[in-house]
Design a protein around this motif. Sequence first.
Motif, PDB file in Angstrom:
ATOM      1  N   GLU A   1      58.088   1.521  77.837  1.00  0.00           N
ATOM      2  CA  GLU A   1      59.177   0.639  78.268  1.00  0.00           C
ATOM      3  C   GLU A   1      60.249   0.516  77.191  1.00  0.00           C
ATOM      4  O   GLU A   1      61.449   0.500  77.492  1.00  0.00           O
ATOM      5  CB  GLU A   1      58.624  -0.742  78.641  1.00  0.00           C
ATOM      6  CG  GLU A   1      59.656  -1.618  79.318  1.00  0.00           C
ATOM      7  CD  GLU A   1      59.095  -2.936  79.836  1.00  0.00           C
ATOM      8  OE1 GLU A   1      59.910  -3.844  80.079  1.00  0.00           O
ATOM      9  OE2 GLU A   1      57.864  -3.068  79.986  1.00  0.00           O
TER      10      GLU A   1
ATOM     11  N   LYS B   1      64.095   1.611  77.841  1.00  0.00           N
ATOM     12  CA  LYS B   1      65.200   0.653  77.668  1.00  0.00           C
ATOM     13  C   LYS B   1      66.201   1.135  76.619  1.00  0.00           C
ATOM     14  O   LYS B   1      67.409   1.015  76.808  1.00  0.00           O
ATOM     15  CB  LYS B   1      64.660  -0.724  77.291  1.00  0.00           C
ATOM     16  CG  LYS B   1      64.021  -1.423  78.465  1.00  0.00           C
ATOM     17  CD  LYS B   1      63.559  -2.814  78.099  1.00  0.00           C
ATOM     18  CE  LYS B   1      62.922  -3.421  79.321  1.00  0.00           C
ATOM     19  NZ  LYS B   1      63.091  -4.811  79.482  1.00  0.00           N
TER      20      LYS B   1
ATOM     21  N   ASP C   1      70.305   2.396  77.107  1.00  0.00           N
ATOM     22  CA  ASP C   1      71.296   1.484  76.531  1.00  0.00           C
ATOM     23  C   ASP C   1      72.313   2.317  75.756  1.00  0.00           C
ATOM     24  O   ASP C   1      71.962   2.984  74.781  1.00  0.00           O
ATOM     25  CB  ASP C   1      70.584   0.498  75.600  1.00  0.00           C
ATOM     26  CG  ASP C   1      71.514  -0.549  75.013  1.00  0.00           C
ATOM     27  OD1 ASP C   1      72.677  -0.217  74.664  1.00  0.00           O
ATOM     28  OD2 ASP C   1      71.081  -1.702  74.880  1.00  0.00           O
TER      29      ASP C   1
END
Length: 149
Positions: A80, A84, A88
Amino acid sequence: MQGAMKKNISIIIAEDDEGHALLIKRNLARSGVLNPILHFRDGEEVLDFFTNENSDFRKQPDMGYVLLLDIKMPRIDGIEVLEKMKNDPELQNIPIIMITTTDTPREIEMCHSLGCNSYIVKPINYEKFMDVVRKLGYFLDIVQVPKAE
């Protein structure tokens, strides 16, 4: 090897196993890596650091970072965190090296498809683990790392 990776780069270790984190730090130092090392024990701490939220430490804009990321961690796992960060725009260029005991082809393929830069399996054998981390230190000496945004 004198002053390996002396560039303006910090190494982030995301590892919930204190023994593994200590071995990584020691063997990076033995390979000549003298850069600052920050250790976080779970994925939430890593994300908080990079987003400057709820962290005792602050990401420095003039600093480059390399993240050594374990997969199996509490709160937020490494998959995760990887997903993420690579989604980004401000964090996607930070090199992420998975360093984990997980050696299943499905996990390796998933991490690469999500954008990890390298995937290293931690050997169970102590001597082999130390050797792998030393070699990682030599690799870190030659890799080019972008500055944080």
